[in-house]
Enzyme design. Structure first.
Site, short mmCIF file in Angstrom:
data_model
loop_
_atom_site.label_atom_id
_atom_site.label_comp_id
_atom_site.label_asym_id
_atom_site.label_seq_id
_atom_site.Cartn_x
_atom_site.Cartn_y
_atom_site.Cartn_z
N ASP A 29 36.47 102.87 102.77
CA ASP A 29 37.63 101.98 102.67
C ASP A 29 37.29 100.84 101.69
O ASP A 29 36.19 100.27 101.73
CB ASP A 29 37.96 101.40 104.05
CG ASP A 29 39.33 100.76 104.11
OD1 ASP A 29 40.19 101.27 104.82
OD2 ASP A 29 39.53 99.72 103.42
N ILE A 30 38.26 100.50 100.84
CA ILE A 30 38.02 99.50 99.80
C ILE A 30 37.96 98.07 100.38
O ILE A 30 37.36 97.18 99.78
CB ILE A 30 39.11 99.64 98.71
CG1 ILE A 30 38.63 99.11 97.37
CG2 ILE A 30 40.40 98.98 99.11
CD1 ILE A 30 39.56 99.46 96.21
N GLN A 93 50.60 101.18 109.63
CA GLN A 93 50.26 102.05 108.49
C GLN A 93 50.74 101.41 107.19
O GLN A 93 51.90 101.05 107.05
CB GLN A 93 50.91 103.43 108.66
CG GLN A 93 50.48 104.42 107.59
CD GLN A 93 51.04 105.82 107.81
OE1 GLN A 93 51.78 106.08 108.77
NE2 GLN A 93 50.69 106.74 106.92
N HIS A 99 46.00 109.22 107.42
CA HIS A 99 44.54 109.19 107.31
C HIS A 99 43.92 108.72 108.62
O HIS A 99 44.52 107.95 109.36
CB HIS A 99 44.11 108.27 106.17
CG HIS A 99 44.74 106.91 106.26
ND1 HIS A 99 46.01 106.66 105.80
CD2 HIS A 99 44.29 105.74 106.78
CE1 HIS A 99 46.32 105.39 106.03
NE2 HIS A 99 45.30 104.81 106.64
N HIS A 101 40.80 106.70 110.39
CA HIS A 101 39.76 105.70 110.13
C HIS A 101 38.54 105.95 111.02
O HIS A 101 38.69 106.30 112.19
CB HIS A 101 40.25 104.29 110.52
CG HIS A 101 41.37 103.75 109.69
ND1 HIS A 101 41.19 102.75 108.76
CD2 HIS A 101 42.69 104.03 109.65
CE1 HIS A 101 42.35 102.43 108.21
NE2 HIS A 101 43.28 103.19 108.73
P1 5GP Z 1 46.37 101.82 107.11
O1 5GP Z 1 46.69 100.38 107.31
O2 5GP Z 1 47.44 102.54 106.30
O3 5GP Z 1 46.01 102.54 108.36
O4 5GP Z 1 45.04 101.85 106.27
C1 5GP Z 1 45.00 101.85 104.90
C2 5GP Z 1 43.56 101.57 104.51
O5 5GP Z 1 43.38 101.97 103.18
C3 5GP Z 1 43.22 100.08 104.59
O6 5GP Z 1 42.10 99.92 105.48
C4 5GP Z 1 42.90 99.71 103.16
O7 5GP Z 1 41.83 98.81 103.05
C5 5GP Z 1 42.58 101.05 102.52
N1 5GP Z 1 42.93 101.17 101.12
C6 5GP Z 1 44.08 100.76 100.54
N2 5GP Z 1 44.06 101.07 99.22
C7 5GP Z 1 42.87 101.67 98.99
C8 5GP Z 1 42.25 102.20 97.81
O8 5GP Z 1 42.79 102.18 96.72
N3 5GP Z 1 41.03 102.77 97.95
C9 5GP Z 1 40.39 102.80 99.16
N4 5GP Z 1 39.19 103.36 99.18
N5 5GP Z 1 40.92 102.30 100.28
C10 5GP Z 1 42.16 101.75 100.20
#
Ligand code: 5GP
Ligand code: ZN
Length: 141
Positions: A29-30, A93, A99, A101
């Site tokens: 994760d970035i 999300q 995805h 985690h």
């Molecule tokens: P969500 O909130 O959708 O469950 O999680 C999205 C995750 O993707 C977040 O933890 C965010 O830091 C990560 N993320 C968003 N954009 C990128 C990216 O461009 N590259 C990577 N490696 N992670 C990303």
């Protein structure tokens, strides 16, 4: 394709990839919640978890299982982990390519669950059974 995760799959955007096979890819994760925070994603684009084919959905957990074992065997601090999936905006999300985690946890890391639990008395067995029936009647045997 504007999906950032599809771009990562296609090597059109950078990522620190830890695992890849025919169905899935996993990368760091970035903006990690902890060191070793990994995202496991299907190679096929589905905004929501239930849109995935069940084999793919199950495969994400198989991959996460392997990766968690690797993290535990590594030098990355990991006393426990949260495996979680945000499904839909209401659930937090942000990237609409479903995805899973894997977030390593250590004592004192200050993370907390955001859930508020009801009291058991708010959900007597009769009510729990009604809810269970509501779900189970729609499941195939
Ligand atoms: P969500 O909130 O959708 O469950 O999680 C999205 C995750 O993707 C977040 O933890 C965010 O830091 C990560 N993320 C968003 N954009 C990128 C990216 O461009 N590259 C990577 N490696 N992670 C990303
Ligand atoms: Zn995508």
């Amino acid at each position: 394709m504007s999906c950032i995760f599809c771009q990562i799959i296609n090597r059109e955007a950078p990522a620190s990839i830890v695992y890849e096979d025919d169905l899935a890819i996993a990368f760091l994760d970035i903006e990690p919640v902890s060191e070793g925070h990994v995202l496991v994603i299907p190679k096929s684009h589905h905004a929501r978890f239930a849109e995935m084919n069940p084999k793919t959905a199950g495969h994400l957990f198989e991959v996460a299982h392997k990766i968690l074992k690797a993290i535990q065997a590594s030098n990355i601090p990991c006393e426990g982990a949260n495996l979680f999936l945000t499904d839909g905006e209401i659930a937090g999300q942000e990237v609409m390519h479903s995805h899973l985690h894997i977030a390593p946890r250590i004592r004192g890391d200050k993370h907390r669950y955001g859930y508020v639990h009801a009291e058991q008395s708010d959900y007597p067995r009769e009510r729990l059974n009604q809810i269970a029936d509501e779900i189970s009647k729609l499941l195939n045997p």
